[in-house]
Scaffold this active site. Structure first.
Site, mmCIF file in Angstrom:
data_model
loop_
_atom_site.group_PDB
_atom_site.id
_atom_site.type_symbol
_atom_site.label_atom_id
_atom_site.label_comp_id
_atom_site.label_asym_id
_atom_site.label_seq_id
_atom_site.Cartn_x
_atom_site.Cartn_y
_atom_site.Cartn_z
ATOM 1 C CE1 TYR A 252 -3.775 -1.776 5.083
ATOM 2 C CE2 TYR A 252 -3.246 0.522 4.639
ATOM 3 C CZ TYR A 252 -3.612 -0.732 4.190
ATOM 4 O OH TYR A 252 -3.813 -0.950 2.847
ATOM 5 C CB SER B 26 -0.892 0.006 1.248
ATOM 6 O OG SER B 26 -1.536 1.251 1.416
#
Length: 252
Positions: free
Chosen positions: A157, A147
């Site tokens: 995350y 990501s």
């Protein structure tokens, strides 16, 4: 060989395949002749997606599988390899996303541990389980989904997706002798239906304002990146993370 026939007869295993990117990857690869296995912790979603893609002319099966459960993963991988004679493509797409993109102190240890189990250990477990089935097969390729958050690291995350970049390099080195290439894709903000429904308008404007290319990212942008990385065009590419972000979070 025509581009759309390159994956004819190949076998692809896609985690998080019940919806989103995973389903889109499955649609693209099955349309190009691969047999696709969609694996998802939500087995019903995987089976429903497989049925839809099969009805559209693809060869697709759906299975229930938690990528953090090494016993379950090995069993599913072994079954796929036995049934189809091996495995050519693994897409480590399963992951925990938006709800976990928050400060450590807000999430608590249990949720932090779950993110690491799925986003990091899931990649390790699936890659190791697939290695035997992929060894020595022409064009064998693993693609991990990282990501753009990996370049900011504002939350667990982002840290987990940074770890995915590191695992991509490590597995590329370790699996090279088996003829397996390992790469990753780091998507930026991609305006799927889910993102449109859940992302606050102010946040969407902020990200778009930091992009160099002033258009919304689309699912097809990530699908095209995947198709490149699992194709012969990328036969000299391994250990890389391809950012598909419209120029967001660039660095030198």
């Amino acid at each position: 060989m025509p581009e759309h026939d390159e994956h004819q007869g190949k076998v692809a295993f896609i985690t998080g395949g019940g919806r989103g990117f995973g389903r889109a990857f499955g649609a693209a690869l099955s349309a190009r002749g691969a047999h696709v296995v969609l694996a998802d912790i939500d087995g019903a979603a995987a089976e429903a997606a497989a049925a839809e893609l099969t009805a559209a002319g693809g060869s697709v099966t759906g299975v229930a599988c938690d990528v953090a459960d090494e016993v379950a993963v090995e069993a599913v991988m072994d079954e796929v390899a036995a049934r189809h004679g091996g495995l050519d493509i693994l897409v480590n797409n399963a992951g925990l996303h938006a709800a976990y993109n928050r400060p450590f102190t807000e999430l608590g240890l249990a949720k932090v541990r779950r993110v690491l189990d799925v986003n990091v250990m899931g990649v390790v477990i699936c890659s190791l389980a697939a290695q035997r089935a992929m060894r020595g097969r022409t064009g064998a390729a693993i693609v991990n989904i990282s990501s753009s958050a990996a370049y900011a690291n504002r939350s667990i995350y982002g840290v987990s997706k940074l770890a995915v970049r590191g695992l991509t390099v490590s597995f590329a080195r370790e699996f090279a002798a088996d003829g397996i290439r390992v790469n990753a894709i780091a998507p930026g903000l991609i305006f799927t239906d889910t993102v449109r429904a859940q992302l606050p308008e102010a946040e969407a404007k902020r990200v778009l304002g930091e992009q160099i290319l002033q258009r919304e990212g689309e699912e097809r942008d990530i699908v095209e990146a995947l198709l490149y990385l699992v194709s012969s065009k990328a036969s000299f590419v391994t250990g890389e993370t391809l950012r598909v972000t419209g120029g967001f979070a660039l660095s030198v």
